[in-house]
Write an enzyme that holds these catalytic residues in place. Structure first.
Site, PDB file in Angstrom:
ATOM      1  CD1 TRP A   1      -1.612   2.418   1.519  1.00  0.00           C
ATOM      2  CD2 TRP A   1      -3.289   0.966   1.379  1.00  0.00           C
ATOM      3  NE1 TRP A   1      -2.778   3.129   1.621  1.00  0.00           N
ATOM      4  CE2 TRP A   1      -3.836   2.261   1.539  1.00  0.00           C
ATOM      5  CE3 TRP A   1      -4.172  -0.124   1.271  1.00  0.00           C
ATOM      6  CZ2 TRP A   1      -5.203   2.504   1.602  1.00  0.00           C
ATOM      7  CZ3 TRP A   1      -5.537   0.124   1.344  1.00  0.00           C
ATOM      8  CH2 TRP A   1      -6.037   1.422   1.505  1.00  0.00           C
ATOM      9  CG  ASP A   2       3.960   3.421  -2.848  1.00  0.00           C
ATOM     10  OD1 ASP A   2       4.366   4.150  -1.926  1.00  0.00           O
ATOM     11  OD2 ASP A   2       4.626   3.153  -3.854  1.00  0.00           O
ATOM     12  CG  MET A   3       0.311   8.140   0.872  1.00  0.00           C
ATOM     13  SD  MET A   3       1.346   9.581   1.209  1.00  0.00           S
ATOM     14  CE  MET A   3       0.097  10.751   1.675  1.00  0.00           C
TER      15      MET A   3
ATOM     16  CG  ASP B   1      11.409   4.433  -2.588  1.00  0.00           C
ATOM     17  OD1 ASP B   1      10.885   3.362  -2.250  1.00  0.00           O
ATOM     18  OD2 ASP B   1      10.786   5.345  -3.158  1.00  0.00           O
TER      19      ASP B   1
HETATM   20  C1  DGJ Z   1       7.479   4.225  -4.294  1.00  0.00           C
HETATM   21  C2  DGJ Z   1       7.849   2.952  -3.585  1.00  0.00           C
HETATM   22  O1  DGJ Z   1       8.572   3.233  -2.444  1.00  0.00           O
HETATM   23  C3  DGJ Z   1       8.597   2.054  -4.549  1.00  0.00           C
HETATM   24  O2  DGJ Z   1       9.032   0.898  -3.882  1.00  0.00           O
HETATM   25  C4  DGJ Z   1       7.687   1.705  -5.683  1.00  0.00           C
HETATM   26  O3  DGJ Z   1       6.604   0.945  -5.214  1.00  0.00           O
HETATM   27  C5  DGJ Z   1       7.194   2.965  -6.356  1.00  0.00           C
HETATM   28  N1  DGJ Z   1       6.647   3.895  -5.415  1.00  0.00           N
HETATM   29  C6  DGJ Z   1       6.174   2.644  -7.409  1.00  0.00           C
HETATM   30  O4  DGJ Z   1       5.612   3.742  -7.950  1.00  0.00           O
END
Ligand code: DGJ
Length: 728
Positions: A476-478, A547
């Site tokens: 679940w990203d943001m 990241d």
């Molecule tokens: C940011 C995340 O931290 C990455 O691991 C990856 O999922 C990207 N978004 C995808 O847009």
């Protein structure tokens, strides 16, 4: 453990197995903070000696509030320090005076209203104190809640505001806690950074005035974590007094330490009052988030281990809380947006050969998302990439022998999307103002989660996909902070509630989705660790730590994160070289050794591995399967800080001390270094341990007091993992 009340002295004493927390109702009916620290069994002091003589002048007809250590200070009296709360009446005045009414001691721990928090599984685990305070003039009732965990040595605090008057009130500041220390002889520790540099440790001496960390980004943020600690000057990992404060909240926050002219220190924590107000109509209740406070008389390490245990056992929830976490391969750094079903199947197939358990399909599988400037909000499968649909792909991955996980960014909408075309006002915005959506906002807008229909849309859209195939994991990203904070739905007098209402909406969405899918493992992410906080961990038991996947950068990031959060909550992957974030070359062994100290996985194109690399990875995967019960559920001891040296080391030890995993990384090679030993911690000094693979058996005392030699490491970025097992 207990909470007791001394009626004669009007003292309330909270005791965990190692700490005491003492407050007192003053003669004027106010609440004074007396003590928090090492446990005292019985309190024998009397009323007058408690409030320091400088603050209590017997000849004066009034108390000088400016020097009284207070429990939840108001604004408008003779205390000129930052208050814990600030309220505006309909007549415009902002003065308030809370007096003690009553208190209640009960077993267990009540839930916070619509907010995450630590919990108990049975009432014997904790005791709760609730103190009722009242401002007679307005009818503002403030309830201070304290819970002590018997086994876990932590105290939680939270606050409820109830308008029992007949007129509207406006909260201008509604912090979760305040605490006065009677000196300034402390350092302040904070976890600060940026995208790809999360949770670096900073320590500074307190100075007169206010020193604070905060977020105004609508998320707890990469910049500052909602945590601070006061440390006695001599405190280090194993010695000294440490007072930790962690807000269980994922939005704008403030944590401040204010040293006043009398060299007292006030700590305040809670929702950031910047751009915040809350209208409290008669009978309405406002719940402020929880702060988890941990005291340690044995240094920072002991504080961390208390947080770890509490968060692993009584903050994280759900079916996965106590389960071993799978080894995954994620395709983000392998393919970015450029993939199709064949490519994915190929990666998964190699993953299976290597022993990996879960494949995670990251961003790019929906709408027409070939770059980061479209399709968020349109949660339908992109048939150009996955021509036979998602169900077919999941089946193929499952047939290969891997579970399947999927990426979402549910809180967002791309201006180039069907959703946005239909509902332009569904994003957070202020009419006639710019809607920031540049590169740093990743070309996207934030959905307005203060609106019920928007939350319902997200719940349905995500649920429909999750029901469409056997998906066992969700990332679940943001990916952006919230700008132009405002909601099309809120009236003018409630606009400054937007940021907190967003969090309430988000928590509801997360609660519903994770409840509908209890068998899915959820991992949160916010461009890495931008929302790595206790609030999100309550719903999703693991978080993508950063990241930045470079093993050497990760030393500081994971080490800093471990100050509060346990390793089982930290996603950590082996990625390719040169590393995509910093361009560094490190060996596959070192990348594996560092990633194995978190929830282990790979984030590279496995199909490009040489046979030799495959053999190394097979061993890593096998090894991690053998040790993950130790790293995921063991106690964590930091040994050498990468912030203070050219190396880093830590050790995980099982609760019964029969097994341990020690990690050592030498950053840059150095010639002719003096002999140095790494002294392990947490072992049983009486046990004998086999150092597996090294044909060595050493006593726990030898390993801890004499240590292991670290001088033989040659080459930059070299590392080793020691596996210790008690000899029967
Ligand atoms: C940011 C995340 O931290 C990455 O691991 C990856 O999922 C990207 N978004 C995808 O847009």
């Amino acid at each position: 453990m207990s909470i007791s009340y001394n009626e004669r002295e009007k003292i309330i004493h909270l005791q965990t197995n190692k700490t005491s927390y003492v407050l007192q109702i003053t003669e004027t009916g106010h609440l004074a903070h007396i003590y928090w620290g090492r446990k005292v069994d019985t309190l024998n002091f009397n009323n007058k000696s408690i409030i320091a003589s400088s603050s209590y002048d017997i000849l004066d007809k009034e108390l000088n509030y400016d020097v009284i250590p207070q429990e939840y200070p108001a604004y408008g009296n003779s205390d000129f320090r930052n208050p814990a709360f600030h309220v505006q009446l309909e007549n415009g005045s902002t003065i308030c005076d809370l007096a003690y009414v009553s208190h209640k001691i009960s077993k267990g721990k009540p839930k916070l209203i619509n907010l995450p928090g630590t919990y108990v599984e049975n009432e014997e685990e904790a005791d709760t104190l609730e103190i009722d305070l009242l401002d007679k003039l307005t009818g503002l009732n403030v309830v201070l809640s304290y819970t002590i965990f018997n086994e876990l040595n932590a105290i939680t605090r939270s606050v409820k505001f109830i308008n029992k008057g007949k007129k509207n009130l406006k909260l201008l500041r509604a912090l979760s806690m305040s605490m006065d220390f009677d000196n300034d002889n402390y350092d302040m520790l904070q976890l600060s950074g940026a995208w790809c540099r999360e949770k670096h440790i900073y320590r500074r001496s307190l100075v007169p005035g206010s020193q604070s960390i905060e977020s105004k980004r609508g998320m707890s943020s990469h910049g500052q974590n909602p945590f601070m600690a006061l440390l006695s000057k001599e405190a280090d990992e194993t010695h000294g007094e440490v007072y930790g404060f962690n807000l269980v909240y994922s939005g704008n926050f403030i944590a401040e330490a204010e040293v006043d002219p009398n060299f007292n220190t006030r700590v305040n924590l809670g929702i950031n009052p910047f751009d915040f107000t809350w209208l409290l109509e008669p009978d309405e209740v406002f719940q402020a988030p929880e702060v988890v406070m941990v005291y340690s008389s044995d240094g920072i390490g002991e504080m961390s281990r208390t947080y770890h245990k509490l968060y692993r056992k009584r903050l994280c929830r759900g079916n996965f809380r106590d389960k071993l976490r799978p080894i995954l391969v994620n395709n983000w750094e392998a393919t970015y947006f450029n993939f199709n079903a064949n490519k994915i199947e190929h990666i998964a197939k190699v993953g299976k050969e290597l022993g990996i358990e879960l494949f995670v399909l990251d961003d790019g599988w929906f709408g027409k998302r070939d770059s980061d400037n479209s399709s968020l909000g349109d949660w339908t499968v992109d048939k150009n990439k996955l021509s036979n649909g998602l169900e077919d792909l999941v089946k193929k991955i499952n047939d290969t022998g891997l579970d399947f996980g999927l990426w979402f960014e549910p809180e967002m909408v791309s201006p180039d999307s069907d959703l946005y075309k239909k509902h332009q006002d569904w994003c957070i915005h202020v009419d006639n103002r710019l809607k920031s959506q540049g590169k740093y906002q990743r070309n996207q807008l934030v959905l307005d989660l203060t609106r019920k229909e928007v939350c319902d849309y997200i719940i349905k859209a995500v649920s429909d996909i999750l029901k469409s195939a056997p998906i066992s994991y969700v990332k679940w990203d943001m990916n952006r902070g919230i700008t132009e904070m405002g909601s099309a739905c809120l009236p003018a007098e409630r606009q400054r509630e937007t940021a907190h209402r967003y969090m309430l909406g988000l928590y509801r969405v997360m609660d519903e989705i994770t409840s509908i899918f209890p068998n899915i493992l959820f991992e949160s992410c916010a461009s890495g660790g931008g929302r790595f906080d206790g609030g999100i961990l309550y719903y999703m038991p693991q978080t993508w730590t950063s990241d930045d996947t470079d093993a050497i950068e990760r030393l500081k990031i994971q080490y800093g994160t471990s100050i509060v959060y346990p390793a089982i909550t930290m996603g950590a992957h082996v990625s390719t070289c040169p590393n995509h974030q910093v361009g560094r070359m490190t060996s596959l062994e070192t990348r594996g050794n560092v990633a194995m100290s978190g929830n282990f996985g790979y984030e590279l194109d496995l199909t490009k591995f040489t046979e030799l690399e495959k053999e190394i990875v097979k061993k890593q995967v096998k090894n991690y399967k053998e040790i993950r019960h130790i790293t995921q559920f063991g106690d964590f001891y930091r040994l050498i800080s990468p912030f203070e040296s050219n190396e880093a080391a830590w050790i995980f030890v099982t609760e019964d001390k029969t097994e341990a995993i020690g990690t050592y990384v030498k950053v840059l090679a150095e010639p002719y270094v003096p002999s140095k030993r790494i002294k392990l911690q947490g072992l049983n000094s009486k046990y004998k341990y086999e150092v597996i693979g090294y044909d060595m058996t050493l006593g726990g005392d030898e390993l801890m007091y004499i240590g292991l030699d670290s001088t033989r490491f040659v080459g930059d970025f070299s590392s080793i993992v020691w596996r210790l097992k008690k000899v029967k």
